[in-house]
Design a protein around this motif. Sequence first.
Motif, PDB file in Angstrom:
ATOM      1  N   ILE A  14       5.444  -2.520  -6.612  1.00  0.00           N
ATOM      2  CA  ILE A  14       6.798  -1.941  -6.641  1.00  0.00           C
ATOM      3  C   ILE A  14       7.266  -1.772  -8.097  1.00  0.00           C
ATOM      4  O   ILE A  14       7.838  -0.751  -8.472  1.00  0.00           O
ATOM      5  N   SER A  15       6.988  -2.800  -8.927  1.00  0.00           N
ATOM      6  CA  SER A  15       7.525  -2.820 -10.308  1.00  0.00           C
ATOM      7  C   SER A  15       6.901  -1.787 -11.221  1.00  0.00           C
ATOM      8  O   SER A  15       7.476  -1.427 -12.246  1.00  0.00           O
ATOM      9  N   LYS A  16       5.680  -1.331 -10.895  1.00  0.00           N
ATOM     10  CA  LYS A  16       4.910  -0.643 -11.932  1.00  0.00           C
ATOM     11  C   LYS A  16       5.436   0.742 -12.296  1.00  0.00           C
ATOM     12  O   LYS A  16       5.149   1.248 -13.366  1.00  0.00           O
ATOM     13  N   HIS A  17       6.226   1.372 -11.391  1.00  0.00           N
ATOM     14  CA  HIS A  17       6.528   2.795 -11.614  1.00  0.00           C
ATOM     15  C   HIS A  17       7.634   3.061 -12.631  1.00  0.00           C
ATOM     16  O   HIS A  17       7.545   4.009 -13.396  1.00  0.00           O
ATOM     17  N   SER A  18       8.697   2.253 -12.625  1.00  0.00           N
ATOM     18  CA  SER A  18       9.817   2.587 -13.519  1.00  0.00           C
ATOM     19  C   SER A  18      10.626   1.339 -13.865  1.00  0.00           C
ATOM     20  O   SER A  18      10.595   0.340 -13.130  1.00  0.00           O
ATOM     21  N   PRO A  19      11.376   1.406 -14.993  1.00  0.00           N
ATOM     22  CA  PRO A  19      12.221   0.263 -15.384  1.00  0.00           C
ATOM     23  C   PRO A  19      13.226  -0.099 -14.283  1.00  0.00           C
ATOM     24  O   PRO A  19      13.501  -1.271 -14.050  1.00  0.00           O
ATOM     25  N   GLU A  20      13.738   0.931 -13.571  1.00  0.00           N
ATOM     26  CA  GLU A  20      14.751   0.659 -12.540  1.00  0.00           C
ATOM     27  C   GLU A  20      14.151  -0.160 -11.397  1.00  0.00           C
ATOM     28  O   GLU A  20      14.760  -1.118 -10.909  1.00  0.00           O
ATOM     29  N   LEU A  21      12.941   0.242 -10.970  1.00  0.00           N
ATOM     30  CA  LEU A  21      12.289  -0.493  -9.869  1.00  0.00           C
ATOM     31  C   LEU A  21      11.950  -1.921 -10.307  1.00  0.00           C
ATOM     32  O   LEU A  21      12.116  -2.876  -9.550  1.00  0.00           O
ATOM     33  N   ALA A  22      11.476  -2.054 -11.543  1.00  0.00           N
ATOM     34  CA  ALA A  22      11.168  -3.396 -12.053  1.00  0.00           C
ATOM     35  C   ALA A  22      12.444  -4.235 -12.098  1.00  0.00           C
ATOM     36  O   ALA A  22      12.433  -5.434 -11.765  1.00  0.00           O
ATOM     37  N   GLN A  23      13.539  -3.600 -12.469  1.00  0.00           N
ATOM     38  CA  GLN A  23      14.817  -4.312 -12.552  1.00  0.00           C
ATOM     39  C   GLN A  23      15.239  -4.843 -11.175  1.00  0.00           C
ATOM     40  O   GLN A  23      15.765  -5.959 -11.074  1.00  0.00           O
ATOM     41  N   THR A  24      14.972  -4.069 -10.111  1.00  0.00           N
ATOM     42  CA  THR A  24      15.316  -4.536  -8.756  1.00  0.00           C
ATOM     43  C   THR A  24      14.568  -5.824  -8.424  1.00  0.00           C
ATOM     44  O   THR A  24      15.113  -6.744  -7.820  1.00  0.00           O
ATOM     45  N   VAL A  25      13.280  -5.843  -8.826  1.00  0.00           N
ATOM     46  CA  VAL A  25      12.464  -7.039  -8.567  1.00  0.00           C
ATOM     47  C   VAL A  25      13.008  -8.224  -9.377  1.00  0.00           C
ATOM     48  O   VAL A  25      13.099  -9.351  -8.874  1.00  0.00           O
ATOM     49  N   TYR A  28       0.823  -1.214   0.000  1.00  0.00           N
ATOM     50  CA  TYR A  28       0.000   0.000   0.000  1.00  0.00           C
ATOM     51  C   TYR A  28       0.854   1.260   0.000  1.00  0.00           C
ATOM     52  O   TYR A  28       0.421   2.311  -0.475  1.00  0.00           O
ATOM     53  N   ILE A  29       2.069   1.170   0.558  1.00  0.00           N
ATOM     54  CA  ILE A  29       2.961   2.333   0.536  1.00  0.00           C
ATOM     55  C   ILE A  29       3.586   2.467  -0.862  1.00  0.00           C
ATOM     56  O   ILE A  29       3.635   3.554  -1.439  1.00  0.00           O
ATOM     57  N   ALA A  30       4.029   1.334  -1.422  1.00  0.00           N
ATOM     58  CA  ALA A  30       4.764   1.362  -2.697  1.00  0.00           C
ATOM     59  C   ALA A  30       3.885   1.756  -3.880  1.00  0.00           C
ATOM     60  O   ALA A  30       4.374   2.282  -4.879  1.00  0.00           O
ATOM     61  N   ARG A  31       2.575   1.522  -3.789  1.00  0.00           N
ATOM     62  CA  ARG A  31       1.753   1.692  -4.995  1.00  0.00           C
ATOM     63  C   ARG A  31       1.561   3.157  -5.397  1.00  0.00           C
ATOM     64  O   ARG A  31       1.196   3.442  -6.524  1.00  0.00           O
ATOM     65  N   HIS A  32       1.813   4.113  -4.478  1.00  0.00           N
ATOM     66  CA  HIS A  32       1.488   5.516  -4.789  1.00  0.00           C
ATOM     67  C   HIS A  32       2.376   6.129  -5.865  1.00  0.00           C
ATOM     68  O   HIS A  32       1.898   6.719  -6.812  1.00  0.00           O
ATOM     69  N   ASN A  33       3.689   6.040  -5.681  1.00  0.00           N
ATOM     70  CA  ASN A  33       4.587   6.674  -6.663  1.00  0.00           C
ATOM     71  C   ASN A  33       5.984   6.068  -6.572  1.00  0.00           C
ATOM     72  O   ASN A  33       6.264   5.250  -5.687  1.00  0.00           O
ATOM     73  N   SER A  34       6.855   6.490  -7.480  1.00  0.00           N
ATOM     74  CA  SER A  34       8.160   5.817  -7.556  1.00  0.00           C
ATOM     75  C   SER A  34       9.052   6.154  -6.356  1.00  0.00           C
ATOM     76  O   SER A  34       9.871   5.336  -5.949  1.00  0.00           O
ATOM     77  N   GLU A  35       8.866   7.352  -5.749  1.00  0.00           N
ATOM     78  CA  GLU A  35       9.711   7.692  -4.586  1.00  0.00           C
ATOM     79  C   GLU A  35       9.405   6.741  -3.425  1.00  0.00           C
ATOM     80  O   GLU A  35      10.313   6.206  -2.788  1.00  0.00           O
ATOM     81  N   LEU A  36       8.110   6.574  -3.149  1.00  0.00           N
ATOM     82  CA  LEU A  36       7.719   5.678  -2.041  1.00  0.00           C
ATOM     83  C   LEU A  36       8.119   4.241  -2.351  1.00  0.00           C
ATOM     84  O   LEU A  36       8.561   3.493  -1.483  1.00  0.00           O
ATOM     85  N   SER A  37       7.952   3.858  -3.615  1.00  0.00           N
ATOM     86  CA  SER A  37       8.329   2.508  -4.019  1.00  0.00           C
ATOM     87  C   SER A  37       9.835   2.303  -3.828  1.00  0.00           C
ATOM     88  O   SER A  37      10.288   1.260  -3.345  1.00  0.00           O
ATOM     89  N   GLN A  38      10.601   3.342  -4.165  1.00  0.00           N
ATOM     90  CA  GLN A  38      12.056   3.277  -3.993  1.00  0.00           C
ATOM     91  C   GLN A  38      12.422   3.133  -2.515  1.00  0.00           C
ATOM     92  O   GLN A  38      13.336   2.391  -2.150  1.00  0.00           O
ATOM     93  N   ALA A  39      11.660   3.833  -1.647  1.00  0.00           N
ATOM     94  CA  ALA A  39      11.908   3.733  -0.204  1.00  0.00           C
ATOM     95  C   ALA A  39      11.703   2.294   0.281  1.00  0.00           C
ATOM     96  O   ALA A  39      12.468   1.774   1.102  1.00  0.00           O
TER      97      ALA A  39
END
Length: 451
Positions: A154-165, A111-122
């Motif tokens: 977590i994956s949905k916001h950016s290629p970088e976040l998806a890459q971490t997953v 629920y925290i990660a779904r809002h935006n890429s900054e929160l997802s990155q956190a």
Amino acid sequence: GVISLLRPLLLDSVPTVQHTAALALGRLASYNDDLAEAVVKGDILPQLVYSLSEQNRFYKKAAAFVLRAVGKHSPQLAQAIVQCGALEMLVICLEDFDPGVKEAASWALGYIARHNSELSQAVVDSGAVPLLVLCIQEPEIALKRIAASTLSDISKHSPELAQTVVDAGAIAHLAQMILNPDAKLKRQVLSALSQIAKHSVDLAELVVEAEIFPVVLTCLKDSDEYVKKNGATLIREIAKHTPELSQFIVNTGGVAAVIDCIGSCRGTVRLPGIMMLGYVAGHSERLSMEVIVSKGIPALCACLIEEHEDHIKAAAAWALEQIGRHTPEHARAVAVANVLPTLLAMYMDTHSSEDLQMKASIFTKKALKSILKKCMYLPALEPLLHDAPPNIMKHIIGQFSKVLPHDSKARRLFVTTGGLKKVQEIKAEPGSLLQEYINIINNCYPEEIVR
């Protein structure tokens, strides 16, 4: 003032009281964002975070529930949770012995990660991803579902976040669960794979390499609507990137399976399948032919006629344009299916809502123009002569002016069906392109016939 009364109960000496107070706060915070704000302002979060580390499993679940209830409403509230140091505690809960605690923690992180890429990155920075990948391997179905859903968020916001997953090894484990009998788990797994595949060619290829084809095609026949929709979305996100990926999907029978799927459902479930056919056909003449041969055009026509939502109709119009815009042969295949009158009627229909109508009519107009510019099949164009507005009419007359000078049979037919008479009735600006086309057509006939 109930929130300030509940706060001291979180420190009560009786564990059940603590646990129940936390549950009450969670339910209040879940109700709306004003109450969630009140929980944040009441300075309750630091209290919860502090107790997360040392209390029993019931309390941990309740505390994670409060964090999730506060975090779900807005990025600002989720940020408040991050600031009070909750992520570290939630990540520790992901290692808990009790699956219920892991599930509650995973849910809060999602629920925290779904809002935006900054929160997802956190969430990523707190070290949650490898533990979430372990959670999807646990035997409990409920835990698998929530962990897959959180990986998707977590994956949905950016290629970088998806890459971490991806780097945490998620794809292989997700791909194995596509055949799991649990529908809710399948929904989340397909969604997570889609969110990874959508960003780039490389990520899409990694998903394909996990051997999800032809297994994923069985999801298109699933009894659960969301499994169907998410399965089609996953195929769409892969197909959109390159002709090679689309060709691979065609080779595994993906296009035929998606066309069957569109035929077997109604409403928004159809949308990803419609888009997928458009992406495949748009890549090249050959791929467009594959869609035609697999009987994609009748399926898309059905969507134009049966669906009432403007955005679904617009998507179907766009997909038909992608099929018909390549060569006269492609355009003819679309025209023979009697698509053009339907598109024209849609374009002329001004009853639908303003905003959507703008979008739908832009797509429909573009589809009509693209197909008309390539269509040399006159019997399909003739019915349009009687209804088309001037901006579409010039494209129709343009096609007649290309074909009639070289085809005597078509010229005869054009007179007997009343087409030539209709052309004489058109009021064109002198010197305009439309007037030029009309002159070319008139020059094909002796003057007394024109008169």
